[in-house]
Motif scaffolding. Structure first.
Motif, PDB file in Angstrom:
ATOM      1  N   ASN A  41     -39.157  14.198 -26.910  1.00 35.03           N
ATOM      2  CA  ASN A  41     -39.612  15.397 -27.628  1.00 35.03           C
ATOM      3  C   ASN A  41     -40.824  16.022 -26.944  1.00 35.03           C
ATOM      4  N   GLN A  42     -41.599  15.193 -26.257  1.00 38.39           N
ATOM      5  CA  GLN A  42     -42.754  15.654 -25.476  1.00 38.39           C
ATOM      6  C   GLN A  42     -42.435  15.403 -24.003  1.00 38.39           C
ATOM      7  N   PRO A  43     -42.861  16.266 -23.099  1.00 36.46           N
ATOM      8  CA  PRO A  43     -42.593  16.051 -21.674  1.00 36.46           C
ATOM      9  C   PRO A  43     -43.222  14.755 -21.163  1.00 36.46           C
ATOM     10  N   VAL A  44     -42.465  14.035 -20.326  1.00 38.89           N
ATOM     11  CA  VAL A  44     -42.955  12.830 -19.649  1.00 38.89           C
ATOM     12  C   VAL A  44     -42.609  12.938 -18.176  1.00 38.89           C
ATOM     13  N   GLN A  45     -43.418  12.308 -17.355  1.00 36.80           N
ATOM     14  CA  GLN A  45     -43.181  12.300 -15.914  1.00 36.80           C
ATOM     15  C   GLN A  45     -42.375  11.063 -15.527  1.00 36.80           C
ATOM     16  N   LEU A  46     -41.467  11.249 -14.601  1.00 35.87           N
ATOM     17  CA  LEU A  46     -40.748  10.145 -13.967  1.00 35.87           C
ATOM     18  C   LEU A  46     -40.736  10.472 -12.486  1.00 35.87           C
ATOM     19  N   MET A  47     -41.598   9.768 -11.750  1.00 32.45           N
ATOM     20  CA  MET A  47     -41.827  10.077 -10.346  1.00 32.45           C
ATOM     21  C   MET A  47     -42.329  11.518 -10.284  1.00 32.45           C
ATOM     22  N   ASP A  48     -41.649  12.402  -9.568  1.00 33.68           N
ATOM     23  CA  ASP A  48     -42.151  13.781  -9.508  1.00 33.68           C
ATOM     24  C   ASP A  48     -41.352  14.729 -10.400  1.00 33.68           C
ATOM     25  N   LYS A  49     -40.572  14.175 -11.339  1.00 28.38           N
ATOM     26  CA  LYS A  49     -39.775  14.986 -12.259  1.00 28.38           C
ATOM     27  C   LYS A  49     -40.390  14.966 -13.651  1.00 28.38           C
ATOM     28  N   THR A  50     -40.263  16.067 -14.370  1.00 28.80           N
ATOM     29  CA  THR A  50     -40.688  16.143 -15.760  1.00 28.80           C
ATOM     30  C   THR A  50     -39.436  16.096 -16.623  1.00 28.80           C
ATOM     31  N   LEU A  51     -39.404  15.129 -17.539  1.00 30.37           N
ATOM     32  CA  LEU A  51     -38.261  14.975 -18.432  1.00 30.37           C
ATOM     33  C   LEU A  51     -38.630  15.500 -19.819  1.00 30.37           C
ATOM     34  N   SER A  52     -37.760  16.306 -20.374  1.00 29.36           N
ATOM     35  CA  SER A  52     -37.934  16.810 -21.729  1.00 29.36           C
ATOM     36  C   SER A  52     -36.535  17.089 -22.264  1.00 29.36           C
ATOM     37  N   GLY A  53     -36.212  16.502 -23.409  1.00 29.55           N
ATOM     38  CA  GLY A  53     -34.880  16.648 -23.968  1.00 29.55           C
ATOM     39  C   GLY A  53     -34.127  15.335 -23.923  1.00 29.55           C
ATOM     40  N   GLU A  54     -32.800  15.408 -23.858  1.00 28.67           N
ATOM     41  CA  GLU A  54     -31.927  14.238 -23.938  1.00 28.67           C
ATOM     42  C   GLU A  54     -31.514  13.754 -22.544  1.00 28.67           C
ATOM     43  N   TYR A  55     -31.602  12.426 -22.339  1.00 27.09           N
ATOM     44  CA  TYR A  55     -31.281  11.821 -21.051  1.00 27.09           C
ATOM     45  C   TYR A  55     -30.495  10.536 -21.237  1.00 27.09           C
ATOM     46  N   LEU A  56     -29.597  10.268 -20.282  1.00 27.03           N
ATOM     47  CA  LEU A  56     -28.830   9.039 -20.252  1.00 27.03           C
ATOM     48  C   LEU A  56     -29.407   8.140 -19.158  1.00 27.03           C
ATOM     49  N   PHE A  57     -29.851   6.943 -19.547  1.00 30.79           N
ATOM     50  CA  PHE A  57     -30.348   5.944 -18.605  1.00 30.79           C
ATOM     51  C   PHE A  57     -29.207   4.974 -18.320  1.00 30.79           C
ATOM     52  N   VAL A  58     -28.914   4.739 -17.051  1.00 37.97           N
ATOM     53  CA  VAL A  58     -27.851   3.822 -16.648  1.00 37.97           C
ATOM     54  C   VAL A  58     -28.438   2.830 -15.661  1.00 37.97           C
ATOM     55  N   HIS A  59     -28.147   1.532 -15.885  1.00 33.92           N
ATOM     56  CA  HIS A  59     -28.581   0.500 -14.949  1.00 33.92           C
ATOM     57  C   HIS A  59     -27.371  -0.304 -14.525  1.00 33.92           C
ATOM     58  N   ASP A  60     -27.181  -0.444 -13.206  1.00 38.46           N
ATOM     59  CA  ASP A  60     -26.037  -1.137 -12.620  1.00 38.46           C
ATOM     60  C   ASP A  60     -26.517  -2.438 -11.978  1.00 38.46           C
ATOM     61  N   ASP A  61     -26.201  -3.583 -12.608  1.00 36.36           N
ATOM     62  CA  ASP A  61     -26.636  -4.886 -12.097  1.00 36.36           C
ATOM     63  C   ASP A  61     -26.053  -5.205 -10.717  1.00 36.36           C
ATOM     64  N   ALA A  62     -24.809  -4.788 -10.458  1.00 40.97           N
ATOM     65  CA  ALA A  62     -24.186  -5.056  -9.158  1.00 40.97           C
ATOM     66  C   ALA A  62     -24.932  -4.326  -8.043  1.00 40.97           C
ATOM     67  N   ALA A  63     -25.316  -3.082  -8.280  1.00 44.80           N
ATOM     68  CA  ALA A  63     -26.076  -2.317  -7.285  1.00 44.80           C
ATOM     69  C   ALA A  63     -27.443  -2.960  -7.063  1.00 44.80           C
ATOM     70  N   MET A  64     -28.051  -3.443  -8.137  1.00 49.03           N
ATOM     71  CA  MET A  64     -29.354  -4.106  -8.020  1.00 49.03           C
ATOM     72  C   MET A  64     -29.245  -5.357  -7.147  1.00 49.03           C
TER      73      MET A  64
END
Length: 142
Positions: A41-64
């Motif tokens: 609901n409030q802007p947050v930084q992720l690296m050099d991007k500003t996130l605001s709104g709805e986001y899908l976080f995906v983590h792939d254990d095989a890639a890790m």
């Protein structure tokens, strides 16, 4: 004759139960791909991007496990490459088991919130965001 049929039935049951336990163990140890939807609901930084709104976080254990970028963050609710905001190789950290998906952030010197790690519901592993683009494999899109 009855003893032969009983022996065959027991042998079949034993074979079936051992194959089921092997596949259950394999499924439990198979690499996972975890997903969680969150809204900022409030802007947050992720690296050099500003996130605001709805986001899908995906983590792939095989890639890790391969050492590749294992975290993918998409704008919106689906894994659509056109909506990929950033991908990077995170660092695992042990935490208490999370009851729900959580994103942890820190306040920067300039007064903005910056995402430092995230953790999926039911997991004891958090995923730490690299502190700089040079400390991990990162692909940032426009």
């Amino acid at each position: 004759m009855k003893s032969l049929l009983l022996f065959i039935a027991l042998l079949s049951a034993l074979t079936l139960s051992s194959s089921l336990s092997t596949s259950a163990t394999s499924a439990a140890n198979a690499p996972r791909k975890e997903r969680a939807l969150t809204k900022f609901n409030q802007p947050v930084q992720l690296m050099d991007k500003t996130l605001s709104g709805e986001y899908l976080f995906v983590h792939d254990d095989a890639a890790m496990a391969r050492g590749d970028a294992c975290t993918y963050i998409y704008k919106g609710q689906t894994e659509n490459l056109n909506n990929l905001v950033v991908s990077f190789h995170c660092f695992p950290a042990q935490r208490a088991k999370a009851a729900y998906f959580s994103v942890r952030s820190v306040m920067t010197l300039v007064g903005t919130r910056e995402i430092s790690e995230f953790q999926f519901a039911g997991s004891t592993e958090a995923h730490v965001v690299p502190s700089s683009p040079h400390s991990a494999h990162i692909a940032i899109t426009n």
